[in-house]
Write a protein that holds these residues in place. Sequence first.
Motif, mmCIF file in Angstrom:
data_model
loop_
_atom_site.group_PDB
_atom_site.id
_atom_site.type_symbol
_atom_site.label_atom_id
_atom_site.label_comp_id
_atom_site.label_asym_id
_atom_site.label_seq_id
_atom_site.Cartn_x
_atom_site.Cartn_y
_atom_site.Cartn_z
ATOM 1 N N THR A 60 0.832 -1.201 0.000
ATOM 2 C CA THR A 60 0.000 0.000 0.000
ATOM 3 C C THR A 60 0.870 1.256 0.000
ATOM 4 O OG1 THR A 60 -0.160 -0.174 2.417
ATOM 5 C CG2 THR A 60 -1.962 -1.117 1.137
ATOM 6 N N TRP A 61 0.213 2.416 -0.126
ATOM 7 C CA TRP A 61 0.887 3.719 -0.171
ATOM 8 C C TRP A 61 0.511 4.512 1.078
ATOM 9 C CZ3 TRP A 61 4.237 5.084 -4.010
ATOM 10 C CH2 TRP A 61 4.279 4.235 -5.113
ATOM 11 N N PRO A 62 1.511 4.958 1.856
ATOM 12 C CA PRO A 62 1.218 5.685 3.098
ATOM 13 C C PRO A 62 1.042 7.185 2.897
ATOM 14 C CG PRO A 62 3.568 5.340 2.926
ATOM 15 C CD PRO A 62 2.945 4.685 1.713
ATOM 16 N N THR A 63 0.149 7.760 3.681
ATOM 17 C CA THR A 63 -0.055 9.204 3.697
ATOM 18 C C THR A 63 -0.375 9.628 5.121
ATOM 19 O OG1 THR A 63 -0.959 9.189 1.446
ATOM 20 C CG2 THR A 63 -1.466 11.100 2.799
ATOM 21 N N PRO A 64 0.313 10.649 5.643
ATOM 22 C CA PRO A 64 -0.059 11.143 6.973
ATOM 23 C C PRO A 64 -1.397 11.874 6.904
ATOM 24 C CG PRO A 64 1.741 12.447 6.054
ATOM 25 C CD PRO A 64 1.450 11.357 5.077
ATOM 26 N N PHE A 65 -2.148 11.772 7.981
ATOM 27 C CA PHE A 65 -3.455 12.410 8.032
ATOM 28 C C PHE A 65 -3.728 12.805 9.476
ATOM 29 C CE2 PHE A 65 -8.070 12.452 8.455
ATOM 30 C CZ PHE A 65 -8.449 13.193 7.347
ATOM 31 N N VAL A 66 -4.264 14.016 9.689
ATOM 32 C CA VAL A 66 -4.582 14.482 11.042
ATOM 33 C C VAL A 66 -6.071 14.796 11.118
ATOM 34 C CG1 VAL A 66 -4.158 16.239 12.789
ATOM 35 C CG2 VAL A 66 -2.267 15.452 11.346
ATOM 36 N N SER A 67 -6.737 14.167 12.080
ATOM 37 C CA SER A 67 -8.128 14.511 12.379
ATOM 38 C C SER A 67 -8.116 15.567 13.467
ATOM 39 C CB SER A 67 -8.904 13.290 12.877
ATOM 40 O OG SER A 67 -9.231 12.442 11.816
ATOM 41 N N ALA A 68 -8.680 16.712 13.173
ATOM 42 C CA ALA A 68 -8.768 17.815 14.129
ATOM 43 C C ALA A 68 -9.891 17.535 15.126
ATOM 44 C CB ALA A 68 -9.032 19.116 13.379
ATOM 45 N N PRO A 69 -9.943 18.305 16.210
ATOM 46 C CA PRO A 69 -11.036 18.126 17.167
ATOM 47 C C PRO A 69 -12.399 18.197 16.466
ATOM 48 C CG PRO A 69 -9.409 19.624 18.062
ATOM 49 C CD PRO A 69 -9.022 19.372 16.621
ATOM 50 N N SER A 70 -13.256 17.237 16.820
ATOM 51 C CA SER A 70 -14.587 17.204 16.218
ATOM 52 C C SER A 70 -15.501 16.319 17.064
ATOM 53 C CB SER A 70 -14.519 16.664 14.789
ATOM 54 O OG SER A 70 -14.426 15.253 14.790
ATOM 55 N N PRO A 71 -16.813 16.453 16.861
ATOM 56 C CA PRO A 71 -17.741 15.572 17.569
ATOM 57 C C PRO A 71 -17.837 14.194 16.922
ATOM 58 C CG PRO A 71 -18.950 17.134 16.230
ATOM 59 C CD PRO A 71 -17.484 17.505 16.123
ATOM 60 N N GLY A 72 -17.120 13.993 15.832
ATOM 61 C CA GLY A 72 -17.161 12.724 15.108
ATOM 62 C C GLY A 72 -17.702 12.913 13.705
ATOM 63 N N LEU A 73 -17.471 11.917 12.868
ATOM 64 C CA LEU A 73 -17.908 11.978 11.478
ATOM 65 C C LEU A 73 -19.219 11.227 11.285
ATOM 66 C CD1 LEU A 73 -14.529 11.301 9.634
ATOM 67 C CD2 LEU A 73 -15.615 13.506 10.112
ATOM 68 N N ASP A 74 -19.943 11.599 10.250
ATOM 69 C CA ASP A 74 -21.132 10.859 9.863
ATOM 70 C C ASP A 74 -20.705 9.537 9.219
ATOM 71 O OD1 ASP A 74 -22.895 12.865 10.675
ATOM 72 O OD2 ASP A 74 -22.790 13.877 8.718
ATOM 73 N N PRO A 75 -21.569 8.533 9.236
ATOM 74 C CA PRO A 75 -21.249 7.273 8.559
ATOM 75 C C PRO A 75 -20.932 7.519 7.089
ATOM 76 C CG PRO A 75 -23.138 6.975 9.986
ATOM 77 C CD PRO A 75 -22.849 8.464 9.941
ATOM 78 N N HIS A 76 -19.934 6.796 6.607
ATOM 79 C CA HIS A 76 -19.493 6.927 5.221
ATOM 80 C C HIS A 76 -18.725 5.661 4.836
ATOM 81 C CE1 HIS A 76 -16.121 8.333 7.652
ATOM 82 N NE2 HIS A 76 -15.348 7.880 6.674
ATOM 83 N N TRP A 77 -18.303 5.600 3.588
ATOM 84 C CA TRP A 77 -17.488 4.492 3.109
ATOM 85 C C TRP A 77 -16.487 5.025 2.101
ATOM 86 C CZ3 TRP A 77 -17.986 3.281 -2.155
ATOM 87 C CH2 TRP A 77 -19.112 3.800 -2.800
ATOM 88 N N HIS A 78 -15.479 4.196 1.796
ATOM 89 C CA HIS A 78 -14.449 4.538 0.818
ATOM 90 C C HIS A 78 -14.404 3.456 -0.259
ATOM 91 C CE1 HIS A 78 -13.049 7.423 3.791
ATOM 92 N NE2 HIS A 78 -13.032 6.451 4.670
ATOM 93 N N SER A 79 -13.999 3.834 -1.447
ATOM 94 C CA SER A 79 -13.922 2.880 -2.561
ATOM 95 C C SER A 79 -12.845 1.822 -2.351
ATOM 96 C CB SER A 79 -13.642 3.617 -3.872
ATOM 97 O OG SER A 79 -14.707 4.487 -4.171
ATOM 98 N N ASP A 80 -11.770 2.189 -1.657
ATOM 99 C CA ASP A 80 -10.645 1.278 -1.450
ATOM 100 C C ASP A 80 -10.511 0.872 0.007
ATOM 101 O OD1 ASP A 80 -9.580 1.340 -4.143
ATOM 102 O OD2 ASP A 80 -8.912 3.384 -3.714
ATOM 103 N N GLU A 81 -9.869 -0.262 0.236
ATOM 104 C CA GLU A 81 -9.530 -0.662 1.596
ATOM 105 C C GLU A 81 -8.536 0.340 2.166
ATOM 106 O OE1 GLU A 81 -8.963 -4.880 2.963
ATOM 107 O OE2 GLU A 81 -6.854 -4.237 2.897
ATOM 108 N N VAL A 82 -8.692 0.686 3.444
ATOM 109 C CA VAL A 82 -7.813 1.642 4.112
ATOM 110 C C VAL A 82 -7.227 0.979 5.354
ATOM 111 C CG1 VAL A 82 -7.675 3.882 5.288
ATOM 112 C CG2 VAL A 82 -9.219 3.600 3.335
ATOM 113 N N HIS A 83 -5.897 1.070 5.490
ATOM 114 C CA HIS A 83 -5.214 0.634 6.703
ATOM 115 C C HIS A 83 -4.872 1.909 7.470
ATOM 116 C CE1 HIS A 83 -4.024 -3.594 5.384
ATOM 117 N NE2 HIS A 83 -4.795 -3.099 4.429
ATOM 118 N N ALA A 84 -5.431 2.043 8.672
ATOM 119 C CA ALA A 84 -5.236 3.247 9.485
ATOM 120 C C ALA A 84 -4.368 2.907 10.692
ATOM 121 C CB ALA A 84 -6.580 3.788 9.946
ATOM 122 N N TYR A 85 -3.188 3.515 10.751
ATOM 123 C CA TYR A 85 -2.252 3.325 11.859
ATOM 124 C C TYR A 85 -2.356 4.554 12.750
ATOM 125 C CZ TYR A 85 -0.341 -0.039 8.531
ATOM 126 O OH TYR A 85 -0.179 -1.071 7.621
#
Length: 117
Positions: A25-50
Amino acid sequence: MSLQFFHGYFSSLSEVMDDVKSNGTWPTPFVSAPSPGLDPHWHSDEVHAYIMEGETDFLDINTGIRTNVSAGDKVVVPARTLHAEGPVKDKVVYILAVPEALGPDDFLKQQAPRDLH
């Protein structure tokens, strides 16, 4: 399919990068800022979240179960699986790995539940 959780999966960035390489797979850094949470959703590809820093939870829509995650944990989100990141108090720093290198407009595009067929 359901989300997969691996608690205490890694203890260093080098272990994450070894796992990313072994998964092809291809890694990308990602930061979730303070939030009450996300609405339900989906992605087209499998995601590995570390999870590198912080804590939150993930809601698996298929099971209705919320699972807490924190630094050192890995979450695998199968393609087309409805889920939602929970509340973020400070920030959550991830390395997200996907099957192919994508530009910022296409990376981790959230799809609405109504578009899942």
